[in-house]
Design an enzyme around this catalytic site. Sequence first.
Site, mmCIF file in Angstrom:
data_model
loop_
_atom_site.group_PDB
_atom_site.id
_atom_site.type_symbol
_atom_site.label_atom_id
_atom_site.label_comp_id
_atom_site.label_asym_id
_atom_site.label_seq_id
_atom_site.Cartn_x
_atom_site.Cartn_y
_atom_site.Cartn_z
ATOM 1 N N GLN A 209 0.984 -1.452 -0.196
ATOM 2 C CA GLN A 209 0.162 -0.026 0.383
ATOM 3 C C GLN A 209 0.477 1.020 -0.393
ATOM 4 O OE1 GLN A 209 -2.869 -1.164 3.263
ATOM 5 N NE2 GLN A 209 -3.513 0.878 2.516
ATOM 6 N N ASP A 259 -6.552 -7.531 9.481
ATOM 7 C CA ASP A 259 -6.150 -6.376 8.129
ATOM 8 C C ASP A 259 -7.173 -8.157 7.566
ATOM 9 O OD1 ASP A 259 -4.432 -4.087 7.348
ATOM 10 O OD2 ASP A 259 -4.794 -5.215 5.705
ATOM 11 N N ALA A 288 -12.220 -5.910 8.670
ATOM 12 C CA ALA A 288 -12.390 -4.509 10.111
ATOM 13 C C ALA A 288 -14.094 -4.937 10.439
ATOM 14 C CB ALA A 288 -12.180 -3.543 9.958
ATOM 15 N N ASP A 308 -6.980 1.720 13.350
ATOM 16 C CA ASP A 308 -6.610 2.800 12.356
ATOM 17 C C ASP A 308 -7.045 2.650 11.195
ATOM 18 O OD1 ASP A 308 -4.527 4.986 11.042
ATOM 19 O OD2 ASP A 308 -2.610 3.199 11.164
ATOM 20 N N CYS A 348 -7.001 9.522 8.559
ATOM 21 C CA CYS A 348 -6.206 9.949 7.892
ATOM 22 C C CYS A 348 -7.326 11.105 7.075
ATOM 23 C CB CYS A 348 -5.206 8.672 7.343
ATOM 24 S SG CYS A 348 -6.174 7.565 6.455
#
Length: 405
Positions: A209, A259, A288, A308, A348
């Site tokens: 990624q 993940d 998730a 996250d 983010c």
Amino acid sequence: MTEQDGMPRGLPVVRLRPRAEARAIRHGFPWVYADELVTDRRTMALMPGALAVLEDGERRPLGLVTVNTRSKIIARMLDRNPGASLDQAWFEARLARAAALRERLFDAPFYRLVHAEADGLPGIVIDRFGAVAVVQPNAAWAEAALPVLIAALVAVTGVRTVVKNGEGRARGLEGLAEEMAVVHGPAPLGPVEVPMNGAIYLADLLGGQKTGLFFDQRPNHAFAARLARGGRVLDVFSHVGGFALAALAGGAAHALAVDASAAALALAGQGAQASGFGGRLTTRQGDAFEVLEALGAEGARFDLVICDPPAFAPAKPALEAGLRAYERIARLAAPLVAPGGFLVLCSCSHAADLQAFRNACARGIGRGGRRGQIIHTGFAGPDHPVLPQLAESSYLKALVFRLDG
């Protein structure tokens, strides 16, 4: 345009509309939006990434910009000097300034070397992994200038390999095609080992990624690791072991990394082995939200839970849906925290500011039947500097809650 004007011959001129606010640009704002520029036939004929001199509505020069009429950000400031020459020396000066900061901050060359506008290189991201650098040219001008940028990068840093990561949403907004390639030196033979916070991470620079690893969370990993000593840790959206490996290095008894990517979890396992605590990490592949629901049904409890996720709100149109997603994450994660334990929630999404994100998290924790106090608010590390005039350069938020008993 003449040399007496202090501007170079031959460059086109683009001009702000009379009502556009030139003061913000003079004070450091680096972008001009499409509705702020006079878009006459000559301007619209410019090739994406073309250089031009930007003037205000009264024909006073503001600086040297790059223009892309296909983008909502129609011009990006490159240099306050309209006569600047974007040759190798210009790039070397920008890169040397960025490198000097990182060398002062870090003992080893593993960091974000260039953080776009905040380092004076709009639309360019460079992450360094020892002898390898990964470049993301996310703007049309950067794509056009890539050969001279690479030459300058090698000259300043001495890296042996440069990888071009031409993937992601930003390039699409600039009308650029996706491409992944080794553009200088030998290709990496496999994942690169990255020492960070007492652990060793494995970064896949060609198939992972983004650039292969997220350096921005380094200080938040370190803070969470202090809370993990002797405890059980759940790291959701773990990628290659993000918070989990840092927690194990900090003395956690066990960590579960979750993940959707089997390849990322395999690298997390390899990182745990390389770090010497492979027996204390387990992984679980899956969506998730589904894994969080399943863990809740199983009655699982952890002393530290970290979520996250990727950017749920990458732009303003996605803000409301993104905030609902952050709230849902908090609602599902909060019941998994043992009494008196800790919950770390991250975003983010630059479109979701800190207050909106904090409110969404608080609602979710409440809907999950828990209450808590915020003990820490974290941001990206100092190798991700913030341009004060550009809110978008401050995107990462990490909220650390201590939940009730």
